[in-house]
Design a protein around this motif. Structure first.
Motif, PDB file in Angstrom:
ATOM      1  N   ALA A 197      -8.162   3.694  -2.170  1.00  0.00           N
ATOM      2  CA  ALA A 197      -9.182   3.073  -3.026  1.00  0.00           C
ATOM      3  C   ALA A 197     -10.059   1.953  -2.056  1.00  0.00           C
ATOM      4  O   ALA A 197      -9.692   1.660  -0.951  1.00  0.00           O
ATOM      5  CB  ALA A 197      -8.584   2.557  -4.114  1.00  0.00           C
ATOM      6  N   CYS A 199      -6.450  -1.950   0.538  1.00  0.00           N
ATOM      7  CA  CYS A 199      -5.107  -2.575   0.974  1.00  0.00           C
ATOM      8  C   CYS A 199      -4.689  -1.220   1.869  1.00  0.00           C
ATOM      9  O   CYS A 199      -5.045  -0.322   2.017  1.00  0.00           O
ATOM     10  CB  CYS A 199      -4.122  -2.363  -0.145  1.00  0.00           C
ATOM     11  SG  CYS A 199      -4.591  -3.739  -1.367  1.00  0.00           S
ATOM     12  N   PHE A 227      -1.645  -0.018   2.498  1.00  0.00           N
ATOM     13  CA  PHE A 227      -0.636   0.471   2.092  1.00  0.00           C
ATOM     14  C   PHE A 227      -1.061   1.373   0.804  1.00  0.00           C
ATOM     15  O   PHE A 227      -0.370   2.119   0.289  1.00  0.00           O
ATOM     16  CB  PHE A 227       0.551  -0.223   1.769  1.00  0.00           C
ATOM     17  CG  PHE A 227       0.270  -1.307   0.778  1.00  0.00           C
ATOM     18  CD1 PHE A 227       0.023  -1.225  -0.446  1.00  0.00           C
ATOM     19  CD2 PHE A 227      -0.170  -2.680   1.490  1.00  0.00           C
ATOM     20  CE1 PHE A 227      -0.342  -2.036  -1.256  1.00  0.00           C
ATOM     21  CE2 PHE A 227      -0.650  -3.476   0.482  1.00  0.00           C
ATOM     22  CZ  PHE A 227      -0.579  -3.319  -0.731  1.00  0.00           C
ATOM     23  N   CYS A 228      -2.468   1.422   0.537  1.00  0.00           N
ATOM     24  CA  CYS A 228      -2.885   1.967  -0.793  1.00  0.00           C
ATOM     25  C   CYS A 228      -2.446   3.413  -1.164  1.00  0.00           C
ATOM     26  O   CYS A 228      -2.954   4.268  -0.174  1.00  0.00           O
ATOM     27  CB  CYS A 228      -4.218   1.683  -1.161  1.00  0.00           C
ATOM     28  SG  CYS A 228      -5.093   2.404  -2.520  1.00  0.00           S
ATOM     29  N   ARG A 243      -3.356   5.623   2.147  1.00  0.00           N
ATOM     30  CA  ARG A 243      -3.323   4.899   3.561  1.00  0.00           C
ATOM     31  C   ARG A 243      -1.884   4.433   3.761  1.00  0.00           C
ATOM     32  O   ARG A 243      -1.098   4.199   3.003  1.00  0.00           O
ATOM     33  CB  ARG A 243      -4.229   3.604   3.368  1.00  0.00           C
ATOM     34  CG  ARG A 243      -5.711   3.829   3.339  1.00  0.00           C
ATOM     35  CD  ARG A 243      -6.505   2.765   3.845  1.00  0.00           C
ATOM     36  NE  ARG A 243      -6.466   1.890   2.374  1.00  0.00           N
ATOM     37  CZ  ARG A 243      -7.574   1.896   1.384  1.00  0.00           C
ATOM     38  NH1 ARG A 243      -8.653   2.688   1.724  1.00  0.00           N
ATOM     39  NH2 ARG A 243      -7.553   1.165   0.423  1.00  0.00           N
ATOM     40  N   CYS A 249     -12.625  -0.357  -6.794  1.00  0.00           N
ATOM     41  CA  CYS A 249     -11.745  -1.611  -6.203  1.00  0.00           C
ATOM     42  C   CYS A 249     -12.452  -2.116  -5.282  1.00  0.00           C
ATOM     43  O   CYS A 249     -12.831  -1.636  -4.666  1.00  0.00           O
ATOM     44  CB  CYS A 249     -10.316  -0.851  -5.782  1.00  0.00           C
ATOM     45  SG  CYS A 249      -9.138  -2.229  -5.502  1.00  0.00           S
ATOM     46  N   GLY A 274      -7.721   2.034  -8.616  1.00  0.00           N
ATOM     47  CA  GLY A 274      -8.300   1.027  -8.351  1.00  0.00           C
ATOM     48  C   GLY A 274      -7.946  -0.225  -8.959  1.00  0.00           C
ATOM     49  O   GLY A 274      -6.689  -0.500  -8.666  1.00  0.00           O
ATOM     50  N   HIS A 288      -4.633  -6.659  -8.613  1.00  0.00           N
ATOM     51  CA  HIS A 288      -4.143  -7.296  -7.342  1.00  0.00           C
ATOM     52  C   HIS A 288      -4.969  -8.519  -7.618  1.00  0.00           C
ATOM     53  O   HIS A 288      -4.651  -9.539  -6.581  1.00  0.00           O
ATOM     54  CB  HIS A 288      -4.576  -6.590  -6.298  1.00  0.00           C
ATOM     55  CG  HIS A 288      -3.507  -6.004  -5.148  1.00  0.00           C
ATOM     56  ND1 HIS A 288      -2.889  -4.894  -5.827  1.00  0.00           N
ATOM     57  CD2 HIS A 288      -2.812  -6.344  -4.256  1.00  0.00           C
ATOM     58  CE1 HIS A 288      -1.991  -4.492  -5.048  1.00  0.00           C
ATOM     59  NE2 HIS A 288      -1.838  -5.503  -4.152  1.00  0.00           N
TER      60      HIS A 288
HETATM   61  S1  SF4 Z   1      -5.938   0.355  -5.727  1.00  0.00           S
HETATM   62 FE1  SF4 Z   1      -4.598  -1.529  -5.707  1.00  0.00          FE
HETATM   63  S2  SF4 Z   1      -3.291  -1.071  -3.792  1.00  0.00           S
HETATM   64 FE2  SF4 Z   1      -5.216   0.085  -3.584  1.00  0.00          FE
HETATM   65  S3  SF4 Z   1      -6.644  -1.049  -2.432  1.00  0.00           S
HETATM   66 FE3  SF4 Z   1      -7.105  -1.513  -4.671  1.00  0.00          FE
HETATM   67  S4  SF4 Z   1      -5.882  -3.252  -4.989  1.00  0.00           S
HETATM   68 FE4  SF4 Z   1      -5.188  -2.323  -3.054  1.00  0.00          FE
END
Ligand code: SF4
Length: 336
Positions: free
Chosen positions: A49, A42, A44-45, A227, A38, A91, A120
């Motif tokens: 990732a 984020c 809130f992931c 996270r 990834c 990811g 995303h």
């Molecule tokens: S997996 Fe999705 S939520 Fe997690 S860091 Fe990557 S884009 Fe953000």
């Protein structure tokens, strides 16, 4: 950030792991996971990732042809004429360099009822969208969590994220391609509450949802290894649905969705290979996905071997007790 990278093109089964291969949760939808990388981090992931990951040891990438062979194999074993192919990841699947090839191979397999990608959008551009359209992609589930550029950077913990560019590509998808767009913001209470109505209004204005509902608001959950933004408490399901009802009334759009909206129904499960509590012998094949794990193989399944220290004894067999088998995802702990 992970220390190792493993490219899988044969030898390792593609059922058994959450981070790569095929995930079957007992329906006519198969999650197809080509890459665990990834570009974002984020706050809130749920799977911790991206470059700021604190628990990953290995990132995995799977050869497209090998992955589609397994998609076909699992579809047939489940006795389905066709399955929905849902390309997602722990990811972002757009990190996969062969994403266009993967979509094309799935389409050519004749076994994919629909093909969708969850992202995303940080790596989306118009050229890639055109290539995915031509390859036969049906839908992009795009998580835009804020239309405000500064808040989008904060939520993704990524200073280079340009949400205006993602908005531009989303509008292009909706207006100029055959690909359907579903906008799927993650609502993180106390952080982007005021952005969700703006995102709903924007998604409706640009024509998201040609064949499926235009929006799928996602509820933030605090995961054990994910996270968690400090001070954020997840909403209860009743609080979440109450707000969705208000927005449904305000915008005249359905936000409470069910699998039926996407043609998803229960289906025969791919056979479970191990029972929980069972002792079995597993061949160690690589470092595991997370720290303190090795990757093992037995009975044509992958098993994550947890609670281990040091380098994996690749090629050696070890005895494990199976701790988890739900959805054909296997975790085992070494026993003597
Ligand atoms: S997996 Fe999705 S939520 Fe997690 S860091 Fe990557 S884009 Fe953000």
């Amino acid at each position: 950030m992970a220390r190792y990278f493993h490219e899988i093109s044969s030898g390792i089964p593609l059922i058994g792991h959450i981070a790569f291969g095929i995930v079957d949760r007992g329906t006519n939808l198969l999650q197809v996971r080509p890459s665990s990388f990834c570009p974002l981090s984020c706050i809130f992931c749920s799977v911790n990732a991206g470059p700021k990951s604190t628990n990953r040891q290995t990132e995995f990438v799977v050869d497209a042809e090998y992955l589609v062979e397994w998609f076909k194999h699992v579809t047939r074993v489940k006795e389905l004429e066709k399955a929905h192919a849902y390309i997602d990841a722990v990811g972002d699947p757009l990190t996969y360099r062969d994403i266009v090839k993967l979509v094309r191979l799935l389409r050519e397999s004749g076994l994919a009822e629909t093909i969708a990608i969850e992202t995303h959008g940080a790596l989306l551009n118009r050229r890639l969208v055109d290539q995915l359209d031509e390859a036969g992609l049906d839908r992009i589930n795009l998580s835009v969590d804020s239309l405000d550029p500064e808040l989008a950077k904060r939520l993704s913990d990524t200073p280079w994220l340009d949400v205006k560019r993602i908005v531009d590509v989303a509008e292009y998808i909706a207006s100029s391609t055959k690909i359907d767009l579903l906008v799927a913001p993650v609502w993180v209470p106390g952080i982007n509450d005021h952005e969700i109505p703006k995102i709903i209004e924007w998604a409706l204005r640009i024509g998201a949802g040609k064949r499926v509902p235009p929006l799928g608001v996602q509820k933030y959950e605090a995961h054990k290894y994910g996270r968690r933004p400090p001070g954020v408490k997840p909403l209860s399901w009743s609080e979440f649905y109450r707000e969705l009802s208000k927005w449904e009334e305000q915008f005249g759009v359905r936000l409470k969705l069910s699998p039926r909206d996407f043609g998803i129904r229960k289906a025969k499960q791919f056979p479970i290979a191990f029972q929980v509590g069972e002792r079995t012998s597993v061949e160690v094949v690589y470092w595991g996905w997370l720290r303190g794990q090795w990757l093992g193989v037995a009975r044509d399944r992958v098993v994550s071997i947890v609670g281990v220290l040091g380098e994996p004894p690749i090629g050696r067999k070890v005895k494990v007790r199976i701790l988890r088998n739900k959805d054909n995802i296997y975790v085992g702990r070494i026993v003597l």
